[in-house]
Design a protein around this motif. Structure first.
Motif, PDB file in Angstrom:
ATOM      1  N   ASP A  30       0.987  -1.150   0.036  1.00 60.15           N
ATOM      2  CA  ASP A  30       0.139  -0.032   0.144  1.00 60.15           C
ATOM      3  C   ASP A  30       0.810   1.220   0.097  1.00 60.15           C
ATOM      4  N   LEU A  56      -4.092 -12.596  -0.378  1.00 59.64           N
ATOM      5  CA  LEU A  56      -4.147 -10.940  -0.767  1.00 59.64           C
ATOM      6  C   LEU A  56      -5.272 -10.744  -1.793  1.00 59.64           C
ATOM      7  N   ARG A  57      -5.932  -9.483  -1.999  1.00 61.77           N
ATOM      8  CA  ARG A  57      -6.800  -8.883  -2.682  1.00 61.77           C
ATOM      9  C   ARG A  57      -6.264  -9.093  -4.144  1.00 61.77           C
ATOM     10  N   PRO A  58      -7.024  -9.171  -5.268  1.00 67.85           N
ATOM     11  CA  PRO A  58      -6.447  -9.154  -6.721  1.00 67.85           C
ATOM     12  C   PRO A  58      -5.630  -7.993  -6.836  1.00 67.85           C
ATOM     13  N   GLU A  59      -5.978  -6.644  -6.680  1.00 66.05           N
ATOM     14  CA  GLU A  59      -5.209  -5.787  -6.954  1.00 66.05           C
ATOM     15  C   GLU A  59      -3.686  -5.860  -6.254  1.00 66.05           C
ATOM     16  N   GLN A  60      -3.768  -6.291  -4.952  1.00 67.99           N
ATOM     17  CA  GLN A  60      -2.634  -6.517  -4.235  1.00 67.99           C
ATOM     18  C   GLN A  60      -1.747  -7.573  -4.702  1.00 67.99           C
ATOM     19  N   ARG A  61      -2.426  -8.669  -5.323  1.00 64.41           N
ATOM     20  CA  ARG A  61      -1.559  -9.796  -6.084  1.00 64.41           C
ATOM     21  C   ARG A  61      -0.735  -9.118  -7.323  1.00 64.41           C
TER      22      ARG A  61
END
Length: 90
Positions: A30, A56-61
């Motif tokens: 982040d 992880l969330r998709p955007e974090q992946r």
């Protein structure tokens, strides 16, 4: 929890990823702290990396994979995610 050297421990007593390790990775992602993301994740075994990716969330992946770049171990991805990565990161 941190060990005596101040490093975040990876696994809890049940063998799952510790929430503070996950939080440290998410915070680094982040904040755009690529050096910290790499420090925390490059030493991981592919099975540990797979467990992390699953949490992880998709955007974090996507951010994790982009941050690791060529150092990302694609063997850590389950088949559906491998297809997503190949499409998202040609």
């Amino acid at each position: 929890m941190q060990d005596a050297a101040g490093e975040v421990e990876l696994r809890d007593e049940e063998g799952g990823l510790r929430s503070d390790f996950l939080h440290a990775v998410v915070s680094a992602l982040d904040e755009g702290d690529a050096a910290k993301v790499r420090e925390l994740t490059l030493p991981l075994h592919e099975a540990d990396l797979a467990d992390l990716i699953a949490l992880l969330r998709p955007e974090q992946r996507g951010a994790l994979i982009a941050t690791l770049g060529e150092d990302f171990n694609a063997a850590a991805l389950p088949t559906p995610l491998k297809e997503w990565v190949l499409d998202a990161f040609p």
